[in-house]
Scaffold this active site. Structure first.
Site, PDB file in Angstrom:
ATOM      1  N   TRP A  84      82.913 107.470   2.846  1.00 46.70           N
ATOM      2  CA  TRP A  84      82.076 106.807   3.875  1.00 46.70           C
ATOM      3  C   TRP A  84      82.840 106.714   5.192  1.00 46.70           C
ATOM      4  O   TRP A  84      82.300 106.905   6.275  1.00 46.70           O
ATOM      5  CB  TRP A  84      81.681 105.388   3.432  1.00 46.70           C
ATOM      6  CG  TRP A  84      80.409 105.320   2.654  1.00 46.70           C
ATOM      7  CD1 TRP A  84      80.300 105.106   1.303  1.00 46.70           C
ATOM      8  CD2 TRP A  84      79.053 105.445   3.155  1.00 46.70           C
ATOM      9  NE1 TRP A  84      78.968 105.098   0.949  1.00 46.70           N
ATOM     10  CE2 TRP A  84      78.182 105.300   2.059  1.00 46.70           C
ATOM     11  CE3 TRP A  84      78.513 105.656   4.421  1.00 46.70           C
ATOM     12  CZ2 TRP A  84      76.795 105.364   2.179  1.00 46.70           C
ATOM     13  CZ3 TRP A  84      77.132 105.718   4.555  1.00 46.70           C
ATOM     14  CH2 TRP A  84      76.284 105.578   3.437  1.00 46.70           C
TER      15      TRP A  84
ATOM     16  N   GLU B  54      84.212 105.231  -1.010  1.00 47.29           N
ATOM     17  CA  GLU B  54      84.345 104.400   0.204  1.00 47.29           C
ATOM     18  C   GLU B  54      85.193 105.123   1.246  1.00 47.29           C
ATOM     19  O   GLU B  54      84.927 105.047   2.449  1.00 47.29           O
ATOM     20  CB  GLU B  54      84.955 103.030  -0.117  1.00 47.29           C
ATOM     21  CG  GLU B  54      84.134 102.182  -1.066  1.00 47.29           C
ATOM     22  CD  GLU B  54      82.688 101.984  -0.609  1.00 47.29           C
ATOM     23  OE1 GLU B  54      82.422 101.985   0.606  1.00 47.29           O
ATOM     24  OE2 GLU B  54      81.817 101.844  -1.485  1.00 47.29           O
TER      25      GLU B  54
ATOM     26  N   TRP C  80      63.622  93.880  20.240  1.00 44.94           N
ATOM     27  CA  TRP C  80      64.821  93.100  19.915  1.00 44.94           C
ATOM     28  C   TRP C  80      64.831  91.801  20.686  1.00 44.94           C
ATOM     29  O   TRP C  80      64.458  91.763  21.867  1.00 44.94           O
ATOM     30  CB  TRP C  80      66.093  93.899  20.249  1.00 44.94           C
ATOM     31  CG  TRP C  80      66.306  95.142  19.435  1.00 44.94           C
ATOM     32  CD1 TRP C  80      66.329  96.419  19.903  1.00 44.94           C
ATOM     33  CD2 TRP C  80      66.539  95.229  18.020  1.00 44.94           C
ATOM     34  NE1 TRP C  80      66.561  97.305  18.871  1.00 44.94           N
ATOM     35  CE2 TRP C  80      66.693  96.600  17.699  1.00 44.94           C
ATOM     36  CE3 TRP C  80      66.622  94.293  16.991  1.00 44.94           C
ATOM     37  CZ2 TRP C  80      66.929  97.053  16.405  1.00 44.94           C
ATOM     38  CZ3 TRP C  80      66.861  94.746  15.706  1.00 44.94           C
ATOM     39  CH2 TRP C  80      67.008  96.102  15.419  1.00 44.94           C
TER      40      TRP C  80
ATOM     41  N   TRP D 292      71.122  94.548  17.249  1.00 44.62           N
ATOM     42  CA  TRP D 292      72.312  94.781  16.426  1.00 44.62           C
ATOM     43  C   TRP D 292      73.571  94.964  17.260  1.00 44.62           C
ATOM     44  O   TRP D 292      74.673  94.704  16.807  1.00 44.62           O
ATOM     45  CB  TRP D 292      72.092  96.007  15.525  1.00 44.62           C
ATOM     46  CG  TRP D 292      71.757  97.269  16.282  1.00 44.62           C
ATOM     47  CD1 TRP D 292      70.523  97.685  16.677  1.00 44.62           C
ATOM     48  CD2 TRP D 292      72.669  98.263  16.772  1.00 44.62           C
ATOM     49  NE1 TRP D 292      70.600  98.873  17.368  1.00 44.62           N
ATOM     50  CE2 TRP D 292      71.912  99.251  17.443  1.00 44.62           C
ATOM     51  CE3 TRP D 292      74.057  98.418  16.697  1.00 44.62           C
ATOM     52  CZ2 TRP D 292      72.489 100.371  18.042  1.00 44.62           C
ATOM     53  CZ3 TRP D 292      74.633  99.533  17.300  1.00 44.62           C
ATOM     54  CH2 TRP D 292      73.849 100.492  17.960  1.00 44.62           C
TER      55      TRP D 292
ATOM     56  N   ASN E 210      82.992  93.250   2.473  1.00 45.00           N
ATOM     57  CA  ASN E 210      81.979  94.276   2.793  1.00 45.00           C
ATOM     58  C   ASN E 210      80.556  93.846   2.461  1.00 45.00           C
ATOM     59  O   ASN E 210      79.635  94.011   3.261  1.00 45.00           O
ATOM     60  CB  ASN E 210      82.307  95.573   2.056  1.00 45.00           C
ATOM     61  CG  ASN E 210      81.251  96.634   2.317  1.00 45.00           C
ATOM     62  OD1 ASN E 210      81.000  97.011   3.460  1.00 45.00           O
ATOM     63  ND2 ASN E 210      80.586  97.090   1.262  1.00 45.00           N
TER      64      ASN E 210
ATOM     65  N   TRP F 280      76.843  98.650  11.205  1.00 40.16           N
ATOM     66  CA  TRP F 280      75.784  97.913  11.906  1.00 40.16           C
ATOM     67  C   TRP F 280      74.497  98.718  11.966  1.00 40.16           C
ATOM     68  O   TRP F 280      73.410  98.197  11.719  1.00 40.16           O
ATOM     69  CB  TRP F 280      76.238  97.489  13.316  1.00 40.16           C
ATOM     70  CG  TRP F 280      76.899  96.159  13.231  1.00 40.16           C
ATOM     71  CD1 TRP F 280      78.240  95.913  13.115  1.00 40.16           C
ATOM     72  CD2 TRP F 280      76.245  94.881  13.158  1.00 40.16           C
ATOM     73  NE1 TRP F 280      78.463  94.562  12.983  1.00 40.16           N
ATOM     74  CE2 TRP F 280      77.267  93.907  13.018  1.00 40.16           C
ATOM     75  CE3 TRP F 280      74.923  94.466  13.207  1.00 40.16           C
ATOM     76  CZ2 TRP F 280      76.972  92.543  12.918  1.00 40.16           C
ATOM     77  CZ3 TRP F 280      74.637  93.098  13.110  1.00 40.16           C
ATOM     78  CH2 TRP F 280      75.652  92.164  12.968  1.00 40.16           C
TER      79      TRP F 280
HETATM   80  C1  LIG Z   1      78.224  95.642   9.523  1.00 42.65           C
HETATM   81  C2  LIG Z   1      79.489  96.286   9.028  1.00 42.65           C
HETATM   82  C3  LIG Z   1      80.599  96.385   9.864  1.00 42.65           C
HETATM   83  C4  LIG Z   1      81.769  96.998   9.419  1.00 42.65           C
HETATM   84  N1  LIG Z   1      82.850  97.077  10.274  1.00 42.65           N
HETATM   85  C5  LIG Z   1      83.985  97.707   9.871  1.00 42.65           C
HETATM   86  C6  LIG Z   1      85.087  97.828  10.741  1.00 42.65           C
HETATM   87  O1  LIG Z   1      85.059  97.428  11.909  1.00 42.65           O
HETATM   88  N2  LIG Z   1      86.222  98.413  10.259  1.00 42.65           N
HETATM   89  C7  LIG Z   1      86.298  98.897   8.985  1.00 42.65           C
HETATM   90  O2  LIG Z   1      87.356  99.413   8.607  1.00 42.65           O
HETATM   91  N3  LIG Z   1      85.245  98.816   8.158  1.00 42.65           N
HETATM   92  C8  LIG Z   1      84.100  98.228   8.546  1.00 42.65           C
HETATM   93  N4  LIG Z   1      83.044  98.128   7.681  1.00 42.65           N
HETATM   94  C9  LIG Z   1      83.138  98.759   6.357  1.00 42.65           C
HETATM   95  C10 LIG Z   1      83.684  97.853   5.231  1.00 42.65           C
HETATM   96  O3  LIG Z   1      83.024  96.625   5.245  1.00 42.65           O
HETATM   97  C11 LIG Z   1      85.189  97.624   5.328  1.00 42.65           C
HETATM   98  O4  LIG Z   1      85.855  98.842   5.502  1.00 42.65           O
HETATM   99  C12 LIG Z   1      85.714  96.963   4.053  1.00 42.65           C
HETATM  100  O5  LIG Z   1      85.099  95.715   3.867  1.00 42.65           O
HETATM  101  C13 LIG Z   1      87.207  96.787   4.146  1.00 42.65           C
HETATM  102  O6  LIG Z   1      87.690  96.154   3.011  1.00 42.65           O
HETATM  103  P1  LIG Z   1      88.700  96.881   2.022  1.00 42.65           P
HETATM  104  O7  LIG Z   1      89.818  97.459   2.815  1.00 42.65           O
HETATM  105  O8  LIG Z   1      89.052  95.909   0.968  1.00 42.65           O
HETATM  106  O9  LIG Z   1      87.798  98.056   1.464  1.00 42.65           O
HETATM  107  P2  LIG Z   1      87.800  98.885   0.097  1.00 42.65           P
HETATM  108  O10 LIG Z   1      86.549  98.561  -0.605  1.00 42.65           O
HETATM  109  O11 LIG Z   1      89.063  98.731  -0.646  1.00 42.65           O
HETATM  110  O12 LIG Z   1      87.669 100.394   0.629  1.00 42.65           O
HETATM  111  C14 LIG Z   1      88.816 101.176   0.990  1.00 42.65           C
HETATM  112  C15 LIG Z   1      88.696 101.656   2.411  1.00 42.65           C
HETATM  113  O13 LIG Z   1      87.552 102.483   2.556  1.00 42.65           O
HETATM  114  C16 LIG Z   1      86.971 102.286   3.850  1.00 42.65           C
HETATM  115  N5  LIG Z   1      85.613 101.763   3.690  1.00 42.65           N
HETATM  116  C17 LIG Z   1      85.161 100.937   2.719  1.00 42.65           C
HETATM  117  N6  LIG Z   1      83.843 100.713   2.859  1.00 42.65           N
HETATM  118  C18 LIG Z   1      83.462 101.400   3.957  1.00 42.65           C
HETATM  119  C19 LIG Z   1      82.223 101.573   4.633  1.00 42.65           C
HETATM  120  N7  LIG Z   1      81.080 100.993   4.197  1.00 42.65           N
HETATM  121  N8  LIG Z   1      82.196 102.310   5.749  1.00 42.65           N
HETATM  122  C20 LIG Z   1      83.298 102.927   6.215  1.00 42.65           C
HETATM  123  N9  LIG Z   1      84.501 102.814   5.610  1.00 42.65           N
HETATM  124  C21 LIG Z   1      84.583 102.058   4.498  1.00 42.65           C
HETATM  125  C22 LIG Z   1      87.831 101.269   4.583  1.00 42.65           C
HETATM  126  O14 LIG Z   1      88.766 101.949   5.394  1.00 42.65           O
HETATM  127  C23 LIG Z   1      88.510 100.537   3.427  1.00 42.65           C
HETATM  128  O15 LIG Z   1      89.731  99.944   3.792  1.00 42.65           O
HETATM  129  C24 LIG Z   1      81.842  97.524   8.110  1.00 42.65           C
HETATM  130  C25 LIG Z   1      80.730  97.419   7.271  1.00 42.65           C
HETATM  131  C26 LIG Z   1      79.560  96.817   7.718  1.00 42.65           C
HETATM  132  C27 LIG Z   1      78.383  96.711   6.807  1.00 42.65           C
END
Ligand SMILES: Cc1cc2nc3c(=O)[nH]c(=O)nc-3n(C[C@H](O)[C@H](O)[C@H](O)COP(=O)(O)OP(=O)(O)OC[C@H]3O[C@@H](n4cnc5c(N)ncnc54)[C@H](O)[C@@H]3O)c2cc1C
Length: 472
Positions: A284, A281, A313, A366, A348, A389
């Site tokens: 990512w 993650e 759209w 979107w 997420n 997105w």
């Molecule tokens: C439509 C959509 C919009 C999103 N918008 C954001 C946003 O504005 N800001 C944001 O930080 N994340 C965003 N995410 C990614 C992800 O959903 C969140 O980072 C995550 O839910 C944060 O929860 P956590 O800190 O418990 O993550 P954990 O699962 O604990 O992951 C650790 C860290 O990894 C990073 N991370 C995790 N998943 C992703 C991912 N898919 N993409 C990029 N980084 C990731 C984050 O910094 C997160 O804090 C988005 C995902 C989607 C599908």
């Protein structure tokens, strides 16, 4: 004797911490006395759809940062201007009044942010002030993880493999900075009113680096070793919830990685893949920042895949409003949207479900959803939000294939099997049993305010697929 020595200005932006801060570390090595600054740009924040809850979280963390800097002898100056355009002049005036010869800052990768930095660099250098920008937001700097021919990866899996190959292991973090003799310059008061863009939900994340680090280590102790098994269940705290801290840089991704590395040193059978899944993650996160840096169109409201701009759209404000307010009649979608409105955060799995529902089942652009998320998320982060997105809408780099449309009811049944999460956020459905809660019986719609599904999931899915297919 020179009574006013040259100073270095460390310009904090989305890196509100003193530990493992690349620019701060480099500035302290340079040896000049340090002054810090932060720019309040309310008009720019509005233009960038910064949520009220994120602005307030920045304020809370800025207060902590100011105190930490003061303990190191560094005063924090506040520059308040409407938008980025006015920053070069405002910074020049600050530099002249404090005899600053160098500005150090960590790079930001949005299109406007890069323009701002280029403009500052050019205008300040005309007054013999050097600006230096550092890569700090990622573990590996944008542009450094490339294919053998030097071109950037556009697909995540090979990117992540190369990223892992290049990663110094164990991962390092910057050494602590030294305390300097307290400067005679007064720190500025921080005016709270600029950070109150609008009323916001209460913030459940305590401010400050110490709190963020505590949450990181608590997560590592309690949940990291079973992350993969639990990360998709929205009713439990199976993920780290560190995103608000990472988004404004109260924590660095390297600090996260280091804790994951330490956990890997002491594992039982099967735990390796759980921890690696979390590291993925973080990759990512790096991936989307690299994409943002290398393909600026994604921060200019454009799809990564240009041909998807031709999709028909929809711009139906009423339908969009139902999605925004959690009134779609699809329980898991409504619970998720209400979680966002009530807490400023969304799980997420549900970000994917709600984004796909909007962009596929409702076929609404979107970009409307992306914007709404930014306006409400405490962790709103351009690279990840845009990446998430465009992934969900199948317009992005390495996006979900257009024919893989999540069925939100099935997603609910799978990841919220006992309906606990839905019950928490959709009180109208609390009395339903574990089966009905995902697909409420028809008579419920006449008995309560809860709406019937606004769209037929099967038909709308087929229609979306047809539209995408027509682009091929
Ligand atoms: C439509 C959509 C919009 C999103 N918008 C954001 C946003 O504005 N800001 C944001 O930080 N994340 C965003 N995410 C990614 C992800 O959903 C969140 O980072 C995550 O839910 C944060 O929860 P956590 O800190 O418990 O993550 P954990 O699962 O604990 O992951 C650790 C860290 O990894 C990073 N991370 C995790 N998943 C992703 C991912 N898919 N993409 C990029 N980084 C990731 C984050 O910094 C997160 O804090 C988005 C995902 C989607 C599908």
């Amino acid at each position: 004797m020179n009574h006013n020595p040259s100073h270095t200005l460390i310009w904090f932006r989305s890196d509100l911490r003193i530990h493992d801060n690349t620019a701060l570390q480099a500035a302290s090595v340079l040896g000049n006395p340090l002054i810090a600054c932060f720019a309040i740009t309310p008009e720019q924040w509005r233009e960038h759809d910064m949520s009220a809850i994120k602005a307030q979280f920045i304020y809370n963390n800025l207060l902590c940062l100011q105190q930490q800097l003061l303990d190191k002898g560094i005063p924090l100056k506040i520059v308040t201007v409407a938008d980025f355009k006015q920053l070069p002049a405002a910074l020049l005036s600050l530099c002249q009044s404090c005899n600053v010869t160098h500005i150090f800052a960590n790079a930001e990768y949005g299109f406007n942010e890069k323009q701002r930095d280029a403009e500052c660099q050019s205008q300040l250098s005309a007054s013999a002030i050097e600006c230096h920008f550092f890569h700090d937001q990622t573990v590996l700097a944008p542009g450094t993880v490339t294919k053998a021919d030097g071109s950037p990866y556009q697909v995540f899996t090979p990117f992540s493999k190369q990223w892992r190959r290049q990663l110094p292991w164990p991962p390092g973090i910057a050494p602590r900075i030294k305390t300097q003799a307290r400067l005679p310059i007064e720190p500025d008061p921080i005016d709270k009113q600029h950070f109150y863009l609008a009323p916001a939900p209460p913030i459940r994340w305590p401010a400050g680096e110490a709190a963020a680090y505590k949450q990181l280590t608590a997560f590592a102790d309690a949940s990291l070793r079973c992350y993969q098994q639990r990360r998709d269940i929205p009713s439990i705290e199976g993920t780290s919830s560190l995103s608000p801290y990472l988004a404004i840089g109260v924590l660095s991704p390297r600090q996260c990685l280091k804790v994951a590395y330490q956990a890997l040193q002491n594992i039982s059978a099967g735990e390796d893949k759980e921890i690696q899944c979390w590291i993925n993650e973080l990759i990512w996160r790096d991936f989307y920042i690299h994409i943002l840096d290398l393909f600026p169109r994604v921060s200019q409201h454009q799809a990564f895949k240009a041909k998807t701009e031709k999709l028909p759209w929809r711009y139906d404000k009423k339908d969009f409003q139902r999605w925004c307010t959690g009134q779609t009649g699809i329980p898991i979608v409504d619970a998720a949207m209400r979680q966002l409105l009530e807490t400023g955060w969304m799980h997420n799995r549900l970000r994917m479900v709600t984004a796909m529902f909007l962009s596929k089942n409702l076929l609404i652009d979107w970009r409307w959803g992306e914007r709404f998320f930014m306006q409400h998320l405490i962790d709103g982060y351009l690279a990840s939000n845009n990446g998430g997105w465009q992934w969900s809408a199948s317009t992005g780099t390495d996006a979900v294939p257009y024919f893989r449309v999540f069925n939100p009811v099935v997603q609910g049944q799978r990841f919220d099997a006992d309906g606990e999460f839905i019950r928490r956020f959709v009180p109208e459905l609390r009395h339903l049993d574990n089966r009905e809660i995902h697909q409420p019986p028809l008579d419920l719609f006449s008995q309560t305010d809860y709406p019937a599904p606004m769209v037929d999931l099967g038909l709308s899915r087929q229609l979306a697929i047809q539209h995408f297919k027509a682009l091929d």
